[in-house]
Scaffold this active site. Structure first.
Site, PDB file in Angstrom:
ATOM      1  N   HIS A  55       0.899  -1.186   0.046  1.00 19.97           N
ATOM      2  CA  HIS A  55      -0.007  -0.079  -0.070  1.00 19.97           C
ATOM      3  C   HIS A  55       0.870   1.337  -0.230  1.00 19.97           C
ATOM      4  O   HIS A  55       2.074   1.134   0.411  1.00 19.97           O
ATOM      5  CB  HIS A  55      -0.859   0.018   1.175  1.00 19.97           C
ATOM      6  N   GLU A  57       1.125   3.877   1.663  1.00 20.29           N
ATOM      7  CA  GLU A  57       1.737   4.195   3.095  1.00 20.29           C
ATOM      8  C   GLU A  57       2.857   3.395   3.516  1.00 20.29           C
ATOM      9  O   GLU A  57       4.032   3.859   4.007  1.00 20.29           O
ATOM     10  CB  GLU A  57       0.715   4.039   4.279  1.00 20.29           C
ATOM     11  N   CYS A  85      -5.889   1.790   6.289  1.00 22.31           N
ATOM     12  CA  CYS A  85      -6.386   0.502   6.721  1.00 22.31           C
ATOM     13  C   CYS A  85      -5.658   0.276   7.950  1.00 22.31           C
ATOM     14  O   CYS A  85      -4.729   0.821   8.284  1.00 22.31           O
ATOM     15  CB  CYS A  85      -6.540  -0.597   5.473  1.00 22.31           C
ATOM     16  N   CYS A  88      -1.893  -0.530   7.384  1.00 25.94           N
ATOM     17  CA  CYS A  88      -1.067   0.689   7.415  1.00 25.94           C
ATOM     18  C   CYS A  88      -1.166   1.584   8.488  1.00 25.94           C
ATOM     19  O   CYS A  88       0.236   2.242   8.777  1.00 25.94           O
ATOM     20  CB  CYS A  88      -1.748   1.545   6.076  1.00 25.94           C
TER      21      CYS A  88
END
Length: 153
Positions: A55, A57, A85, A88
């Site tokens: 992701h 991040e 999420c 993250c």
């Protein structure tokens, strides 16, 4: 009207999200800032890297930690176009991110008030300052357009 510092960094995160879109990835972008300078920038790479943890991040946390030579990013702020999420957010806590700023909410996976609310400072051994809604309309529109185009394909 002058642009705020948060809007400036979020626009850079939006540019990263556009790169994700061009690569066929869900358009989420992120930037890590330290001492008012960009330290790392990236976007979702889950498809490109065949990695469910890639992701935006986590991509930028890995970059920043490598550049700093330390997994603790205590003087860093993370700007991301979509509410994180739980995975993250966990990475942000582990990295000791000082401040997390996000654009639009994520009703399916967001854990900073949308789906879950993990903002309580006593939940973890590190408290992060949170700000949401920065350029939310732009961030939301990019995601909505991406998914509308995918549904038509």
């Amino acid at each position: 009207m002058s642009e705020t510092t948060a809007e400036h960094w979020m626009r850079l995160a939006l540019q990263q999200a556009e790169q994700a879109r061009a690569a066929g990835e869900v358009p989420v972008g992120a930037v890590i800032v330290a001492d008012d300078r960009q330290l790392a920038a990236g976007y979702n790479r889950t498809i490109t890297d065949t990695d469910p943890t890639a992701h935006a991040e986590i991509v930028v946390i890995r970059q920043a930690a490598g550049l700093m030579g330390n997994y603790r990013l205590t003087d860093c702020d993370l700007y991301v176009t979509l509410e994180p999420c739980i995975m993250c957010l966990g990475a942000c806590v582990q990295a000791r991110i000082r401040r997390l700023v996000f654009g639009t909410t994520d009703p399916r996976w967001g854990c900073l008030g949308s789906r879950l609310d993990l903002r309580a400072p006593e939940l973890f051994n590190h408290a992060i300052a949170f700000t949401g809604g920065i350029l939310a309309d732009d961030c939301r529109a990019l995601l909505q357009d991406f998914f509308q185009q995918r549904r038509r394909s």
